[in-house]
Design a protein around this motif. Structure first.
Motif, PDB file in Angstrom:
ATOM      1  N   LEU A  33       0.826  -1.204   0.000  1.00 52.33           N
ATOM      2  CA  LEU A  33       0.000   0.000   0.000  1.00 52.33           C
ATOM      3  C   LEU A  33       0.865   1.260   0.000  1.00 52.33           C
ATOM      4  N   GLY A  34       1.980   1.221   0.727  1.00 60.85           N
ATOM      5  CA  GLY A  34       2.843   2.394   0.768  1.00 60.85           C
ATOM      6  C   GLY A  34       3.462   2.699  -0.582  1.00 60.85           C
ATOM      7  N   LEU A  35       3.975   1.683  -1.260  1.00 54.89           N
ATOM      8  CA  LEU A  35       4.569   1.911  -2.577  1.00 54.89           C
ATOM      9  C   LEU A  35       3.515   2.289  -3.605  1.00 54.89           C
ATOM     10  N   THR A  36       2.294   1.761  -3.463  1.00 58.11           N
ATOM     11  CA  THR A  36       1.205   2.158  -4.368  1.00 58.11           C
ATOM     12  C   THR A  36       0.878   3.635  -4.199  1.00 58.11           C
ATOM     13  N   ALA A  37       0.783   4.091  -2.952  1.00 63.74           N
ATOM     14  CA  ALA A  37       0.513   5.507  -2.708  1.00 63.74           C
ATOM     15  C   ALA A  37       1.646   6.382  -3.239  1.00 63.74           C
ATOM     16  N   LEU A  38       2.881   5.907  -3.097  1.00 63.49           N
ATOM     17  CA  LEU A  38       4.020   6.663  -3.622  1.00 63.49           C
ATOM     18  C   LEU A  38       3.953   6.760  -5.144  1.00 63.49           C
ATOM     19  N   GLY A  39       3.544   5.677  -5.829  1.00 68.38           N
ATOM     20  CA  GLY A  39       3.416   5.707  -7.278  1.00 68.38           C
ATOM     21  C   GLY A  39       2.325   6.654  -7.733  1.00 68.38           C
ATOM     22  N   ILE A  40       1.209   6.672  -7.021  1.00 67.34           N
ATOM     23  CA  ILE A  40       0.119   7.591  -7.385  1.00 67.34           C
ATOM     24  C   ILE A  40       0.568   9.045  -7.211  1.00 67.34           C
ATOM     25  N   ALA A  41       1.298   9.323  -6.146  1.00 70.22           N
ATOM     26  CA  ALA A  41       1.791  10.690  -5.935  1.00 70.22           C
ATOM     27  C   ALA A  41       2.767  11.090  -7.031  1.00 70.22           C
ATOM     28  N   ALA A  42       3.624  10.157  -7.454  1.00 70.75           N
ATOM     29  CA  ALA A  42       4.565  10.459  -8.534  1.00 70.75           C
ATOM     30  C   ALA A  42       3.837  10.724  -9.843  1.00 70.75           C
ATOM     31  N   ALA A  43       2.720  10.029 -10.090  1.00 67.74           N
ATOM     32  CA  ALA A  43       1.945  10.263 -11.311  1.00 67.74           C
ATOM     33  C   ALA A  43       1.350  11.672 -11.321  1.00 67.74           C
ATOM     34  N   PHE A  44       0.846  12.143 -10.179  1.00 69.48           N
ATOM     35  CA  PHE A  44       0.275  13.494 -10.113  1.00 69.48           C
ATOM     36  C   PHE A  44       1.348  14.560 -10.327  1.00 69.48           C
ATOM     37  N   VAL A  45       2.529  14.328  -9.763  1.00 73.28           N
ATOM     38  CA  VAL A  45       3.604  15.308  -9.937  1.00 73.28           C
ATOM     39  C   VAL A  45       4.075  15.344 -11.388  1.00 73.28           C
ATOM     40  N   THR A  46       4.209  14.170 -12.018  1.00 72.76           N
ATOM     41  CA  THR A  46       4.679  14.097 -13.406  1.00 72.76           C
ATOM     42  C   THR A  46       3.689  14.753 -14.348  1.00 72.76           C
ATOM     43  N   ARG A  47       2.421  14.633 -14.064  1.00 72.95           N
ATOM     44  CA  ARG A  47       1.387  15.204 -14.940  1.00 72.95           C
ATOM     45  C   ARG A  47       1.512  16.718 -15.056  1.00 72.95           C
ATOM     46  N   GLU A  48       1.979  17.360 -14.005  1.00 73.73           N
ATOM     47  CA  GLU A  48       2.097  18.812 -14.026  1.00 73.73           C
ATOM     48  C   GLU A  48       3.264  19.293 -14.882  1.00 73.73           C
ATOM     49  N   PHE A  49       4.299  18.466 -15.055  1.00 67.84           N
ATOM     50  CA  PHE A  49       5.497  18.904 -15.771  1.00 67.84           C
ATOM     51  C   PHE A  49       5.650  18.241 -17.146  1.00 67.84           C
ATOM     52  N   LEU A  50       4.754  17.337 -17.521  1.00 65.38           N
ATOM     53  CA  LEU A  50       4.867  16.621 -18.782  1.00 65.38           C
ATOM     54  C   LEU A  50       4.337  17.484 -19.931  1.00 65.38           C
ATOM     55  N   VAL A  51       5.131  17.587 -21.014  1.00 64.14           N
ATOM     56  CA  VAL A  51       4.725  18.368 -22.189  1.00 64.14           C
ATOM     57  C   VAL A  51       3.922  17.450 -23.117  1.00 64.14           C
ATOM     58  N   VAL A  52       2.672  17.827 -23.439  1.00 63.43           N
ATOM     59  CA  VAL A  52       1.777  17.034 -24.275  1.00 63.43           C
ATOM     60  C   VAL A  52       1.714  17.672 -25.658  1.00 63.43           C
ATOM     61  N   PRO A  53       2.109  16.956 -26.744  1.00 64.21           N
ATOM     62  CA  PRO A  53       2.092  17.543 -28.090  1.00 64.21           C
ATOM     63  C   PRO A  53       0.680  17.542 -28.683  1.00 64.21           C
ATOM     64  N   TYR A  54       0.567  18.192 -29.865  1.00 61.06           N
ATOM     65  CA  TYR A  54      -0.689  18.185 -30.622  1.00 61.06           C
ATOM     66  C   TYR A  54      -0.582  17.137 -31.724  1.00 61.06           C
ATOM     67  N   VAL A  55      -1.733  16.596 -32.150  1.00 62.37           N
ATOM     68  CA  VAL A  55      -1.762  15.536 -33.145  1.00 62.37           C
ATOM     69  C   VAL A  55      -2.858  15.820 -34.164  1.00 62.37           C
ATOM     70  N   SER A  56      -2.560  15.487 -35.427  1.00 63.66           N
ATOM     71  CA  SER A  56      -3.543  15.532 -36.514  1.00 63.66           C
ATOM     72  C   SER A  56      -3.582  14.152 -37.157  1.00 63.66           C
ATOM     73  N   GLN A  57      -4.781  13.681 -37.502  1.00 64.95           N
ATOM     74  CA  GLN A  57      -4.955  12.330 -38.008  1.00 64.95           C
ATOM     75  C   GLN A  57      -5.555  12.349 -39.404  1.00 64.95           C
ATOM     76  N   SER A  58      -5.220  11.282 -40.171  1.00 70.67           N
ATOM     77  CA  SER A  58      -5.782  11.096 -41.508  1.00 70.67           C
ATOM     78  C   SER A  58      -5.825   9.608 -41.799  1.00 70.67           C
ATOM     79  N   ARG A  59      -6.723   9.202 -42.739  1.00 71.31           N
ATOM     80  CA  ARG A  59      -6.851   7.792 -43.109  1.00 71.31           C
ATOM     81  C   ARG A  59      -6.816   7.662 -44.620  1.00 71.31           C
ATOM     82  N   ILE A  60      -6.053   6.661 -45.085  1.00 75.55           N
ATOM     83  CA  ILE A  60      -5.862   6.434 -46.518  1.00 75.55           C
ATOM     84  C   ILE A  60      -6.320   5.020 -46.843  1.00 75.55           C
TER      85      ILE A  60
END
Length: 746
Positions: free
Chosen positions: A21-48
């Motif tokens: 449980l302790g390591l699970t809580a630590l992983g969840i906290a790390a996910a919240f911190v990473t989300r604030e600093f992660l750069v998310v790109p833009y995407v455009s899609q097409s189908r051929i």
């Protein structure tokens, strides 16, 4: 390593639940911190959509010269080829040239070559092509939302142009293809003519059919030859028996030269022999019919048996005197015996039999000649078989090559009629979409961080349980590690202070008293033998241990008194004194006889027995009825201990203890319980244990290592002791409901 099961999984999960449980809580906290600093790109899609492809690169291709769709055989190869074209670096470089680096990069370096390479790298790194049946899903990612859609549109336009370039026609039909086709046809005709001549020389139409025909004819002749040889041997043997010779003298390849000079047999002897031969089966049948109606003691049955014995004696006497009669009877008798009618069959004629033998030998010689001619024909064909087979293989290969070239020549002529600029049909079924936030790559990262802590906790718990923690924790660990029978598993009891011994005794009395420091838990402090409240908490387990020991003695047919029981351990502070005193108290409560508890543990230097506050009674005193009253602590229960450290060491010497054993066995106690120190290389416990009727080795759960338990068990068994194991201070981590579910699944 223990066998993995549902019960083991529950045990690991609940034992290490706080770590997980302790390591699970630590992983969840790390996910919240990473989300604030992660750069998310833009995407455009097409189908051929790729409906079909016609590849005309080579006029000699047998498959790719025709139109193929994704549903045809090898259609997925088309899709993979288009994916490689669309995701190639050359295409990205061509897009960068057409659009210009300024339309792709946010800033330029001023070096055209370097800027072009950077622009191509940005396109190549942000492009992703995913095949989905006949549809290609194309995605482009970039941090600038204004550039994503135009760049993807440029990629699709450039791809269509490059597709045409890759799959364009190669031009006119090569004249070498026509010449090669004519050459292959001439070679095929020549090979067929040579093959026809060889078959005529061999005298067959088809080699396989001729080989099969020869095999059938050879098998048939050989079968007839075997039958003729068997019949010849049989008739020669009969003729030899009739002439009075042994059957072996008739063996040989040539015709037997036999002189027919049988011994003259009187007519009356022949008549008697025929009568006996005909009457014997009649009398046997009469005997069987009478036995269906009468017993074997019936006079009628006895009369028939007497006549049968007389006729058999007459037949045996005549056959012994004239053996040719027996040979004649066997030669003319049919299978199943001789009847009364068959007894009058014509006599065996040796002259006729010799003629038959001569005829069979002539038939055998003819069959051998036929077989030799057949084998000669087969050998003649065999000399030509290699050449015929080689020509047949050459003809098949030349036919395949000729058909291949002819087919491709015709296809090339058809392609020439349609023109060299035919291209595949490609449609864009979805134009590049407006830019959107791309969470596909960031979501797995965040989810991995969130779940990674729990997975790491589970992995660490598994590693601790299966590899790092080598202590004995459960009964299954004990059985696998030590290989000794488990007598009982006792749970960990709460820590309680020792209470005073009541004068008259009770259901849960304390069997000791003083310690130098005031006493502690009965299972954690070796200076106390038993605490009253702890004894009460473990009362049922001590009774169960008593019952199992009594049952063990009954199964081993040990009825003498006293019975010597030793309690020792594989390590210090394992609860030996608690179990020894609890067992002694439980045995004394049965009321069958007296029980003596002897403390021979020299490690407990502060433990002494007190009676009404005074130091009293040693081992020798307890064995004398006049002086043992001071050792009585309750009804039927006596307790003695070594009175000094020097006395402990003296009594614990194997020789001294061996001299004490006769006195112990001569006492009037029903059971004598010995509290012994842990088993080790320097301990005398194994030498003392060999005098005991039963040895209980206490293993402390989650503390005693498997190697220590294994070594201690080996030392006791090698000393000749009868050892059983008690697993002490066990903990229950799994809830009762899940524990029963795991037991049912096992």
């Amino acid at each position: 390593m223990p066998k993995f099961s549902l019960g083991l999984a529950y045990y690991i999960l609940f034992r290490h639940k706080w770590l997980i449980l302790g390591l699970t809580a630590l992983g969840i906290a790390a996910a919240f911190v990473t989300r604030e600093f992660l750069v998310v790109p833009y995407v455009s899609q097409s189908r051929i959509l790729i409906r079909y492809v016609e590849d005309r690169q080579s006029p000699t291709a047998s498959e790719d010269v025709r139109r193929r769709s994704i549903d045809d055989r090898g259609g997925m190869n088309i899709i993979r080829t288009e994916v490689e074209i669309l995701s190639s670096y050359d295409l990205a470089l061509e897009v960068a040239r057409e659009m210009g680096p300024a339309s792709i990069l946010p800033d330029l370096t001023g070096d055209p070559a370097k800027d072009l390479s950077r622009a191509a790298g940005a396109i190549f790194g942000g492009l992703q092509v995913t095949p989905r049946s006949a549809v290609l899903s194309v995605e482009y990612r970039n941090a600038d939302s204004t550039r994503v859609q135009p760049i993807l549109a440029g990629i699709i336009d450039t791809y269509r142009k490059r597709h045409v370039k890759v799959h364009r026609s190669m031009g006119d039909i090569n004249q070498l293809l026509i010449q090669e086709t004519d050459t292959r046809r001439e070679r095929l005709q020549q090979t067929e003519e040579e093959l026809r001549k060889l078959l005529e020389q061999a005298g067959v139409i088809d080699l396989a059919s001729a080989r099969l025909s020869f095999a059938e004819r050879s098998a048939r002749i050989q079968q007839d030859l075997l039958e003729a040889e068997g019949e010849l041997a049989e008739r020669k043997a009969l003729l030899a028996i009739y002439q009075g010779a042994s059957p072996e003298s008739a063996e040989g390849d040539g015709q037997a030269k036999v002189e027919v000079t049988p011994t003259s047999i009187p007519e009356e002897t022949q008549a008697a022999y025929r009568q006996a031969t005909s009457l014997i089966p009649v009398l046997r049948g009469r005997e069987q019919d009478l036995l269906l109606q009468f017993t074997s003691e019936s006079p009628m049955v006895k009369g028939v048996r007497t006549r049968l014995a007389e006729q058999e004696a007459i037949k045996a006497r005549i056959e012994k005197e004239y053996p040719q009669l027996a040979a004649q009877s066997r030669a003319t008798a049919p299978i199943g015996g001789t009847t009364a009618t068959e007894a009058t069959a014509p006599a065996y004629d040796p002259a006729v039999e010799s003629a038959r033998i001569t005829a069979i030998e002539v038939r055998r010689r003819i069959l051998n000649d036929q077989l030799a001619r057949l084998r000669a024909d087969m050998a003649r064909i065999g000399t030509l078989e290699t050449q015929i087979t080689e020509l047949q293989r050459t003809r098949e290969l030349q036919e395949q090559q000729y058909k291949y070239l002819s087919t491709n020549l015709e296809r090339a002529r058809v392609d020439e009629a349609f023109g060299p600029n035919r291209v595949s049909n490609i449609s864009v079924i979805e134009s590049p979409t407006p830019p959107l936030r791309d969470n596909k790559k960031s979501r797995p990262i965040l989810l991995g961080l969130a779940l990674g802590g729990g997975v790491l906790g589970l992995a660490l718990a598994l590693a601790i349980e299966l590899f790092f923690d080598q202590s004995v924790r459960r009964p299954s660990d004990l059985e696998n590690a030590v290989g000794l029978p488990l007598m009982l598993s006792i749970p960990r009891a709460p820590k309680l202070a020792p209470a005073a011994l009541p004068a008259g005794g009770s259901r849960s009395p304390e069997l000791t008293a003083g310690t130098a420091r005031g006493g502690a838990s009965s299972q954690t402090d070796s200076t106390a033998v038993v605490a009253a409240r702890t004894r009460g908490a473990l009362d049922d387990y001590f009774d169960a241990l008593r019952n199992r020991i009594v049952y063990s003695f009954e199964m081993r047919a040990i009825t003498r008194k006293p019975k010597l029981v030793a309690v020792t351990s594989a390590g210090p502070n394992s609860g030996v004194s608690t179990i020894a005193s609890g067992l002694a108290s439980s045995l004394s409560e049965t009321g069958d006889g007296n029980v003596l508890l002897v403390d021979l543990n020299p490690e407990r230097k502060t433990t002494h027995h007190f009676h009404r506050g005074d130091l009293k009674v040693g081992i020798g005193d307890a064995l004398e009825q006049e002086r043992r009253d001071d050792a009585l602590v309750r009804e039927n229960l006596y307790l003695v201990s070594t009175t000094s450290e020097e006395d402990q060491q003296t009594w614990f010497m194997p020789k001294r203890f061996a001299s004490l054993v006769p006195k112990l066995k001569a006492s009037d106690y029903d059971y004598i319980i010995f509290d012994l120190p842990p088993v080790s290389q320097i301990s005398a416990t194994p030498q003392i244990a060999r005098f005991m009727d039963q040895v209980l080795m206490v293993v402390e759960s989650e503390k005693t290592s498997r190697d220590s338990a294994r070594r201690a068990g080996s030392m006791l068994t090698e000393a000749g002791a009868n050892v059983a194991v008690v697993l002490n201070k066990t903990r229950t981590y799994v809830p009762a409901g899940l524990a029963s579910e795991a037991a049912d699944s096992a």
